[in-house]
Design a protein around this motif. Structure first.
Motif, PDB file in Angstrom:
ATOM      1  N   PHE A  30     -19.625  33.004  69.339  1.00 52.73           N
ATOM      2  CA  PHE A  30     -20.309  32.750  70.804  1.00 52.73           C
ATOM      3  C   PHE A  30     -19.967  31.363  71.315  1.00 52.73           C
ATOM      4  CE2 PHE A  30     -22.477  36.866  70.093  1.00 52.73           C
ATOM      5  CZ  PHE A  30     -21.642  37.559  71.399  1.00 52.73           C
ATOM      6  N   ASP A  31     -20.420  30.410  70.765  1.00 54.72           N
ATOM      7  CA  ASP A  31     -20.446  29.014  71.074  1.00 54.72           C
ATOM      8  C   ASP A  31     -18.997  28.583  71.519  1.00 54.72           C
ATOM      9  OD1 ASP A  31     -23.455  28.667  70.862  1.00 54.72           O
ATOM     10  OD2 ASP A  31     -23.390  27.827  68.899  1.00 54.72           O
ATOM     11  N   ARG A  32     -18.196  28.929  70.609  1.00 56.59           N
ATOM     12  CA  ARG A  32     -16.703  28.540  70.773  1.00 56.59           C
ATOM     13  C   ARG A  32     -16.022  29.082  72.000  1.00 56.59           C
ATOM     14  NH1 ARG A  32     -16.664  29.127  65.279  1.00 56.59           N
ATOM     15  NH2 ARG A  32     -15.660  31.318  65.312  1.00 56.59           N
ATOM     16  N   ALA A  33     -16.427  30.728  72.152  1.00 51.53           N
ATOM     17  CA  ALA A  33     -16.108  31.417  73.315  1.00 51.53           C
ATOM     18  C   ALA A  33     -16.596  30.871  74.659  1.00 51.53           C
ATOM     19  CB  ALA A  33     -16.519  32.916  73.032  1.00 51.53           C
ATOM     20  N   PHE A  34     -17.760  30.615  74.620  1.00 50.66           N
ATOM     21  CA  PHE A  34     -18.222  30.084  75.883  1.00 50.66           C
ATOM     22  C   PHE A  34     -17.766  28.692  76.210  1.00 50.66           C
ATOM     23  CE2 PHE A  34     -21.939  33.074  75.311  1.00 50.66           C
ATOM     24  CZ  PHE A  34     -21.746  33.969  76.324  1.00 50.66           C
ATOM     25  N   GLY A  35     -17.531  27.850  75.111  1.00 46.10           N
ATOM     26  CA  GLY A  35     -16.806  26.484  75.306  1.00 46.10           C
ATOM     27  C   GLY A  35     -15.665  26.651  75.914  1.00 46.10           C
TER      28      GLY A  35
END
Length: 426
Positions: A201-206
């Motif tokens: 999720f962190d990567r996707a939101f980034g």
């Protein structure tokens, strides 16, 4: 159709079914093992008793020492222990006899020199013990199922707690082009599957934040960079047309075409900017009725179809006074007419207005069945013939989705295509 159950419920069901199978198999195994061992020991005991009686020449004293629930019978006429009628046909070895009256007995029989010898033991006591054992095993089985449901719910809550927390955190994150997404979820969870999900999720939101930033910069650049040259082209066309006396008819016609194309380009850019800036908000702009806009476009496109040798028919079945965003509706109708113009070489094109809906029908090459849904995607074309990059119908679909309009196609390669749009009133 596969039913979709909540993850928590599936965990509880899986735990319950596992307990049902394990406890069921264990209960049945326990009962069968105890019953088998009991029969084995009883059989061995009866065999020993009979052997002892036979070895002691069936002394009356030994027979009398048998327990109260055990009897001895024989066909030997020298001993007055005749075999009862219900035990006469029993085979040699150990047997369990259940009489019609409900009485049950364990019987062990041996045949020596054509003489039969039986030890009969009343198994009422064993039946009571078996029933008690069966009741205990059954209650234990039911209890294990109840405990499994309780533990299943507790374990499901414990297992799903970090997932529920993560889902709640993700749900509260707002994705907007005007709001920076600063998300760090991975550090809040252990390095397990949930932690991997949080990191994803962190990567996707980034990546989403980067995409939103690129789109914001793009729309800003388009707004500034494209409008200026378009305005220059429009102004130059106006100045050239003021010198119409010094221009030939062909030159004037070309300038008018440049001016019209520039105007279309300006409106198209405006449409893209409107959709990019306020994708999920109402678009404010000039309003116009479907009939009035259709009349204006019919005048423009009738000449283009005539130049190509195609009959253009504008038909009004019914109309209303409902108004719609002029820029968006014009873009939809123009793209559908342009699409018909590209893919129709002969025959006719019809624009039909009916209340809050319209359709464009052509006698062109049609759209293959397997592409009728894909043609509304960007860079997908129904045929390699004609011009364009496959963006027109994608833009139509995007506008209709934003405005809650419905667009669909009916087409065959033999009879052309019908693109129908139903408008909704906000």
């Amino acid at each position: 159709m596969r039913l979709k159950q909540p993850l928590k419920k599936r965990i509880v069901i899986a735990f319950f079914l596992m307990t049902l199978i394990v406890a069921g198999v264990s209960s049945i195994s326990i009962f069968l093992i105890v019953h088998t061992l009991e029969e084995h020991f009883v059989s061995q005991g009866l065999s020993d008793n009979l052997e002892e009686i036979l070895n002691s020449q069936m002394s009356r004293e030994r027979i009398q020492k048998l327990s109260q629930d055990t009897d001895f019978y024989t066909t030997d006429s020298q001993v007055s222990y005749p075999i009862p009628e219900q035990f006469k046909n029993i085979k040699d070895g150990f047997s369990e006899v259940i009489l019609r009256e409900g009485a049950a007995y364990y019987v062990y029989k041996e045949t020596i020199d054509q003489q039969s010898y039986l030890i009969v033991k009343d198994q009422t006591e064993f039946e009571i013990r078996e029933q008690m054992l069966l009741l205990v095993v059954f209650l234990g089985f039911i209890g294990s199922l109840i405990v499994s449901l309780i533990l299943g719910k507790l374990l499901a809550n414990h297992i799903l707690a970090p997932i529920i927390k993560l889902a709640d955190q993700v749900d509260k994150i707002s994705c907007s082009e005007n709001k920076v997404i600063n998300v760090t979820l991975n550090n809040q969870y252990a390095h397990d599957e949930v932690g991997q999900l949080a990191a994803a999720f962190d990567r996707a939101f980034g990546e989403l934040q980067s995409a939103l930033e690129r789109e914001r910069l793009f729309t800003s650049d388009v707004s500034h960079e494209l409008r200026t040259p378009l305005m220059v082209i429009a102004t130059s066309c106006e100045l050239l047309l003021l010198e119409a006396k010094e221009l030939s008819s062909v030159q004037s016609q070309q300038i008018n075409r440049i001016s019209a194309a520039n105007k279309d380009m300006n409106e198209l850019v405006q449409t893209f900017l409107m959709l990019a800036r306020i994708e999920n908000n109402p678009i404010v702009g000039d309003q116009i009725t479907l009939l009035n806009l259709a009349k204006q476009l019919a005048e423009v496109w009738s000449a283009k179809f005539k130049e190509k040798g195609i009959t253009f028919i504008f038909e009004v079945k019914s109309s209303t006074t409902n108004t719609y965003n002029k820029t968006l509706l014009k873009t939809v109708i123009s793209n559908l007419l342009r699409n018909a113009w590209h893919y129709t070489e002969q025959g006719e094109v019809r624009l039909v207005i009916d209340d809050d809906s319209f359709f464009v029908q052509d006698t062109g090459i049609g759209v293959p069945q397997d592409k009728q849904q894909a043609i509304f995607q960007a860079f997908v074309r129904g045929s390699n013939r004609g011009e364009g990059l496959g963006l027109g119908l994608s833009l139509v679909k995007r506008i209709c989705t934003h405005q809650h309009w419905q667009v669909y196609v009916i087409s065959s390669e033999e009879s052309g295509s019908i693109f129908s749009v139903t408008l909704s009133i906000d």
